[in-house]
Design a protein around this motif. Structure first.
Motif, PDB file in Angstrom:
ATOM      1  N   ASP A 198       0.825  -1.205   0.000  1.00 52.54           N
ATOM      2  CA  ASP A 198       0.000   0.000   0.000  1.00 52.54           C
ATOM      3  C   ASP A 198       0.862   1.260   0.000  1.00 52.54           C
ATOM      4  O   ASP A 198       0.432   2.323  -0.448  1.00 52.54           O
ATOM      5  CB  ASP A 198      -0.915   0.028   1.234  1.00 52.54           C
ATOM      6  CG  ASP A 198      -2.071  -0.944   1.136  1.00 52.54           C
ATOM      7  OD1 ASP A 198      -2.478  -1.263   0.007  1.00 52.54           O
ATOM      8  OD2 ASP A 198      -2.578  -1.391   2.184  1.00 52.54           O
ATOM      9  N   GLU A 250       3.792   1.509  -1.571  1.00 47.33           N
ATOM     10  CA  GLU A 250       4.652   1.525  -2.763  1.00 47.33           C
ATOM     11  C   GLU A 250       4.577   2.823  -3.561  1.00 47.33           C
ATOM     12  O   GLU A 250       5.610   3.333  -4.020  1.00 47.33           O
ATOM     13  CB  GLU A 250       4.311   0.339  -3.665  1.00 47.33           C
ATOM     14  CG  GLU A 250       5.091   0.300  -4.952  1.00 47.33           C
ATOM     15  CD  GLU A 250       4.390  -0.493  -6.042  1.00 47.33           C
ATOM     16  OE1 GLU A 250       5.009  -0.720  -7.081  1.00 47.33           O
ATOM     17  OE2 GLU A 250       3.219  -0.870  -5.854  1.00 47.33           O
ATOM     18  N   PRO A 251       3.384   3.429  -3.779  1.00 43.97           N
ATOM     19  CA  PRO A 251       3.326   4.627  -4.619  1.00 43.97           C
ATOM     20  C   PRO A 251       4.180   5.794  -4.127  1.00 43.97           C
ATOM     21  O   PRO A 251       4.598   6.632  -4.928  1.00 43.97           O
ATOM     22  CB  PRO A 251       1.836   4.996  -4.605  1.00 43.97           C
ATOM     23  CG  PRO A 251       1.140   3.702  -4.366  1.00 43.97           C
ATOM     24  CD  PRO A 251       2.022   2.973  -3.402  1.00 43.97           C
ATOM     25  N   HIS A 276      -4.704  -0.536  -1.434  1.00 42.95           N
ATOM     26  CA  HIS A 276      -4.335   0.060  -2.727  1.00 42.95           C
ATOM     27  C   HIS A 276      -4.897   1.465  -2.874  1.00 42.95           C
ATOM     28  O   HIS A 276      -4.922   2.018  -3.983  1.00 42.95           O
ATOM     29  CB  HIS A 276      -4.776  -0.815  -3.903  1.00 42.95           C
ATOM     30  CG  HIS A 276      -3.632  -1.512  -4.561  1.00 42.95           C
ATOM     31  ND1 HIS A 276      -3.557  -1.716  -5.921  1.00 42.95           N
ATOM     32  CD2 HIS A 276      -2.503  -2.049  -4.050  1.00 42.95           C
ATOM     33  CE1 HIS A 276      -2.445  -2.342  -6.210  1.00 42.95           C
ATOM     34  NE2 HIS A 276      -1.782  -2.567  -5.095  1.00 42.95           N
ATOM     35  N   HIS A 320      -2.623   3.907  -4.500  1.00 38.10           N
ATOM     36  CA  HIS A 320      -2.350   3.631  -5.911  1.00 38.10           C
ATOM     37  C   HIS A 320      -3.308   4.411  -6.819  1.00 38.10           C
ATOM     38  O   HIS A 320      -3.109   4.420  -8.035  1.00 38.10           O
ATOM     39  CB  HIS A 320      -2.467   2.139  -6.196  1.00 38.10           C
ATOM     40  CG  HIS A 320      -1.337   1.338  -5.622  1.00 38.10           C
ATOM     41  ND1 HIS A 320      -0.381   0.741  -6.401  1.00 38.10           N
ATOM     42  CD2 HIS A 320      -1.012   1.047  -4.338  1.00 38.10           C
ATOM     43  CE1 HIS A 320       0.490   0.105  -5.627  1.00 38.10           C
ATOM     44  NE2 HIS A 320       0.126   0.280  -4.369  1.00 38.10           N
ATOM     45  N   ASP A 369      -3.927   7.566  -8.249  1.00 43.56           N
ATOM     46  CA  ASP A 369      -2.977   8.666  -8.377  1.00 43.56           C
ATOM     47  C   ASP A 369      -3.559  10.026  -8.014  1.00 43.56           C
ATOM     48  O   ASP A 369      -2.922  10.812  -7.310  1.00 43.56           O
ATOM     49  CB  ASP A 369      -2.426   8.703  -9.801  1.00 43.56           C
ATOM     50  CG  ASP A 369      -1.672   7.428 -10.157  1.00 43.56           C
ATOM     51  OD1 ASP A 369      -0.976   6.889  -9.270  1.00 43.56           O
ATOM     52  OD2 ASP A 369      -1.779   6.971 -11.308  1.00 43.56           O
ATOM     53  N   ARG A 393      -4.207  10.222  -4.223  1.00 39.96           N
ATOM     54  CA  ARG A 393      -2.934  10.339  -3.494  1.00 39.96           C
ATOM     55  C   ARG A 393      -2.384  11.763  -3.616  1.00 39.96           C
ATOM     56  O   ARG A 393      -1.871  12.334  -2.643  1.00 39.96           O
ATOM     57  CB  ARG A 393      -1.930   9.344  -4.046  1.00 39.96           C
ATOM     58  CG  ARG A 393      -0.593   9.333  -3.306  1.00 39.96           C
ATOM     59  CD  ARG A 393       0.424   8.408  -3.959  1.00 39.96           C
ATOM     60  NE  ARG A 393       0.883   8.880  -5.256  1.00 39.96           N
ATOM     61  CZ  ARG A 393       0.501   8.399  -6.425  1.00 39.96           C
ATOM     62  NH1 ARG A 393      -0.364   7.397  -6.481  1.00 39.96           N
ATOM     63  NH2 ARG A 393       0.962   8.893  -7.558  1.00 39.96           N
ATOM     64  N   GLN A 403       1.026   4.066 -12.796  1.00 43.28           N
ATOM     65  CA  GLN A 403       0.808   2.820 -13.519  1.00 43.28           C
ATOM     66  C   GLN A 403       1.620   2.778 -14.811  1.00 43.28           C
ATOM     67  O   GLN A 403       2.248   1.770 -15.125  1.00 43.28           O
ATOM     68  CB  GLN A 403      -0.681   2.614 -13.823  1.00 43.28           C
ATOM     69  CG  GLN A 403      -1.010   1.221 -14.347  1.00 43.28           C
ATOM     70  CD  GLN A 403      -0.545   0.116 -13.416  1.00 43.28           C
ATOM     71  OE1 GLN A 403      -0.791   0.146 -12.225  1.00 43.28           O
ATOM     72  NE2 GLN A 403       0.153  -0.877 -13.956  1.00 43.28           N
ATOM     73  N   LYS A 456       5.157   2.245 -13.805  1.00 46.16           N
ATOM     74  CA  LYS A 456       5.431   0.863 -13.415  1.00 46.16           C
ATOM     75  C   LYS A 456       5.624  -0.023 -14.642  1.00 46.16           C
ATOM     76  O   LYS A 456       6.535  -0.858 -14.676  1.00 46.16           O
ATOM     77  CB  LYS A 456       4.271   0.321 -12.567  1.00 46.16           C
ATOM     78  CG  LYS A 456       4.278   0.769 -11.125  1.00 46.16           C
ATOM     79  CD  LYS A 456       3.110   0.198 -10.361  1.00 46.16           C
ATOM     80  CE  LYS A 456       3.195  -1.296 -10.217  1.00 46.16           C
ATOM     81  NZ  LYS A 456       2.090  -1.858  -9.431  1.00 46.16           N
TER      82      LYS A 456
END
Length: 502
Positions: free
Chosen positions: A267, A269-270, A439, A442, A444, A447, A469, A472
Motif C-alpha cells: 500500500d 509503494e506509490p 491500494h 495507488h 494517483d 494520493r 501505472q 510501473k
C-alpha cells in the motif's frame, strides 16, 4: 511443459525480481507466459479480478507477463498469524489456521494434489511457465516434505537456474554448498547459475566466473548488477525498504508503523514515485519523531499488534499526535486499531473466543471480528467532510472484521461504494481517515490530493499528479532490458525450451 524454475541459495537473493524480469522478456518476444509459485508465505497478498487472494509477487509477475493473475499461479498462500501458526489460503480462499507442525504432517498430500492440478491448468493455457522457489532448496529439516522447490521442479519436469546474491558475501560457498546438498537427480536438474546484485566493474569477476564454471561444471548465465530503486515490490518485508529523498528540499516525512505482522505493505509503494516524500518505519515511541503524517498499515493479527504498539509507547505517541491535530491514515487493521474497542467473539483474530481490547480511541467506532474473511475488489467515490462526493477510487478488501462507525458532526463515511454500501471513516476534516480499502494510494489523483494537503500545511510547493501505472509498466521494460544485457539470453532460452531433454 516448457519453463524454468528460479531457485536461490537463500531468501532475498532476488528470485522474485528475476522471475518478474524473465516474464517481461518472454512476453516482449511474443511468448505467452505465466508466473508460478506453488507455495508462498507472505502477508503481502494480491487480489485477483475474481476476488481471490494470492501472493503479491505472482500478481506483479502476471502484470509483467501482461496476463491476468489467477489462483493457479499461486495455489497455496500461507499467511503468518503468529510465530507458530499461519492461515492456509488454498486456491484463493482462506481454509484454516494451523501450526507449522500440523501443516507438514496433515497438508502435504493435499498440497501436492492442488499443485499438480495448477501445473496441468497452466500447461494448457501458456507456452512457458516461469517458476519461483522459496528460501533455500536445501533446508535439510524441511526438504523431505517441501512443496515449493525441487519437488515442484520435478513435478513439472523443468530445468532450474540457481541465483546467488554476491552483495551479502560468501557467494562461492553458498553456491557450492547448495549444490553439494542436492541429491544427484536434483543436481542434474540445475542447468546454470546467475550471480545477482553485483556492484562495480563486472570485469573484476571474470576469474570468479571461471572458477565457478570449472568447479561446478555449470555455466554462469549472467552477472546481474545491483538495481537501485527498481520500485517493483517483492513478496516479503525483507524487500520493502525505507525511502528518504537525498537532495529534495521541503520533503514530507511520513511515518509508517512497522507492525510485527504487517500485511499488504505494498500500500505504501506509490510513495516511492513521489520525489519529495520520505517513508520511514517506526516501531517504538522513541522512533516517532515529528512526522507530517502517520500511516498505520494492515496486519494479520490486529489485537496482537495493537498490544505491541501499546507496550512500546508508540500508541501513546499516536494519540498525542492526533490530539495535536496530526494527520493519520489507518488502513484495514490500522483502521481497526483507531476504534474505541475491538471485539473478537469467535477468536477469529486472536484464537481466543470472547477476547476484546481497547483501541486507540481516535474514531468513534467498534470493530467486530467474524469467522469468514472478506476478499473482493471494490470501487467507490470518496466523501469530503461536508459529505460532497469526490472522485472514483478503487482497490480491494481483505479483512475479517466489520467496523461500525458512529457518525457525528465531525465524522462521515469515507467511501460510497459502487455496491451501495459505505466504507470507513473521514474525521476532523480529513485529518483522520480509516478505511478497509487496500491500494488506496495507488489511485494517483486521490494520493495527489492527500499529499498536496500535507504540502500546503507545511508551506511547501504543490506538486502535479504522478501517474504511476504507466511508470510501473515502463519499469518492467527497463528491468527486462537491463537483465537481458547482462544475461546469456540465448543460452537461457535454449535451456527453457529444450527442458530436461539435454
Amino acid at each position: 511443459m516448457k519453463g524454468i524454475m528460479v531457485l536461490g541459495t537463500s531468501s532475498d537473493v532476488g528470485k522474485s525480481l528475476i522471475a518478474t524480469g524473465l516474464c517481461r522478456m518472454l512476453v516482449n518476444e511474443g511468448v505467452k507466459t505465466a508466473p508460478f509459485k506453488s507455495q508462498n508465505m507472505s502477508n503481502n497478498s494480491y487480489v485477483t479480478k475474481d476476488g481471490k487472494e494470492i501472493g503479491r509477487a505472482q500478481g506483479i509477475q502476471a502484470e509483467a507477463a501482461k496476463v491476468d493473475a489467477t489462483v493457479w499461479m499461486n495455489p497455496i498462500l500461507l499467511k503468518p498469524r503468529s510465530d507458530m501458526h499461519a492461515e492456509i489460503v488454498l486456491l484463493g480462499r482462506a481454509e484454516q489456521v494451523v501450526s507449522g507442525k500440523n501443516y507438514r504432517s496433515q497438508f502435504y498430500e493435499k498440497g501436492l494434489a492442488v499443485i499438480q492440478k495448477s501445473l496441468d491448468y497452466l500447461a494448457e493455457k501458456y507456452d512457458v511457465i516461469v517458476m519461483e522457489g522459496a528460501g533455500s532448496p536445501v533446508e535439510i529439516n524441511l526438504k523431505s516434505r517441501e512443496l515449493v522447490n525441487m519437488k515442484v521442479a520435478e513435478m513439472a519436469d523443468i530445468p532450474v537456474v540457481l541465483v546467488a546474491d554476491i552483495d551479502r558475501g560468501g557467494v562461492f560457498a553458498s553456491i557450492v554448498g547448495t549444490l553439494a546438498l542436492l541429491s544427484p537427480s536434483e543436481r542434474n536438474r540445475v542447468k546454470g547459475i546467475i550471480i545477482n546484485k553485483f556492484r562495480g566493474d563486472p570485469d573484476l569477476f571474470v576469474d570468479g566466473i571461471t572458477w565457478l564454471e570449472e568447479n561446478t561444471k555449470l555455466p554462469v548465465l549472467g552477472v546481474l548488477p545491483y538495481i537501485e530503486n527498481h520500485m517493483i515490490d517483492g513478496e516479503d518485508s525483507l524487500s520493502f525498504q525505507e525511502k528518504r529523498p537525498s537532495s529534495v528540499k521541503d520533503s514530507l516525512d511520513i511515518a509508517v508503523v512497522k507492525l510485527p505482522f504487517i500485511s499488504n505493505y505494498s500500500d505504501m509503494e506509490p510513495f516511492y514515485f513521489e520525489e519529495d516524500v520520505s517513508i520511514r518505519f517506526v516501531e517504538t515511541g522513541d522512533d516517532f519523531g515529528h512526522p507530517d503524517a502517520v500511516i498505520i498499515p494492515g496486519t494479520k493479527s490486529t489485537i496482537h499488534d495493537l498490544s505491541k504498539i501499546k507496550e512500546t509507547g508508540l500508541a501513546r505517541k499516536i494519540q498525542v499526535f492526533y490530539q495535536e491535530g496530526g494527520t493519520i491514515m489507518g488502513l484495514c487493521g490500522g483502521f481497526q486499531m483507531l476504534c474505541r474497542e475491538l471485539l473478537d467473539p469467535f477468536g477469529a483474530d486472536t484464537g481466543i473466543q470472547g477476547n476484546k481490547a481497547d483501541g486507540l480511541n481516535i474514531i468513534p467506532a467498534s470493530t467486530f471480528f467474524h469467522q469468514k474473511k472478506r476478499t473482493t475488489r471494490v470501487k467507490g467515490n470518496y466523501f469530503s467532510a461536508t459529505g460532497i462526493v469526490g472522485e472514483l477510487v478503487e482497490g480491494y478488501e481483505i479483512h475479517l472484521g466489520d467496523t461500525m462507525v458512529q457518525a457525528d458532526e465531525k465524522t462521515v463515511p469515507f467511501l460510497s461504494l459502487s455496491n451501495g454500501k459505505e466504507d470507513g471513516c473521514y474525521s476532523n476534516n480529513g485529518k483522520v481517515i480509516g478505511t478497509y480499502l487496500h491500494h488506496l494510494f495507488h489511485n494517483d489523483e486521490w494520493r495527489s490530493i492527500w499529499l498536496n494537503r500535507l504540502r500546503k500545511e507545511k508551506g511547501y510547493p504543490l506538486k502535479e499528479t504522478v501517474f504511476i501505472q504507466e511508470m510501473k509498466d515502463k519499469r518492467f521494460d527497463l528491468l527486462a532490458d537491463k537483465m537481458k544485457r547482462h544475461l546469456n539470453w540465448e543460452k537461457l532460452q535454449k535451456i527453457m525450451f529444450e527442458g530436461m531433454s539435454k
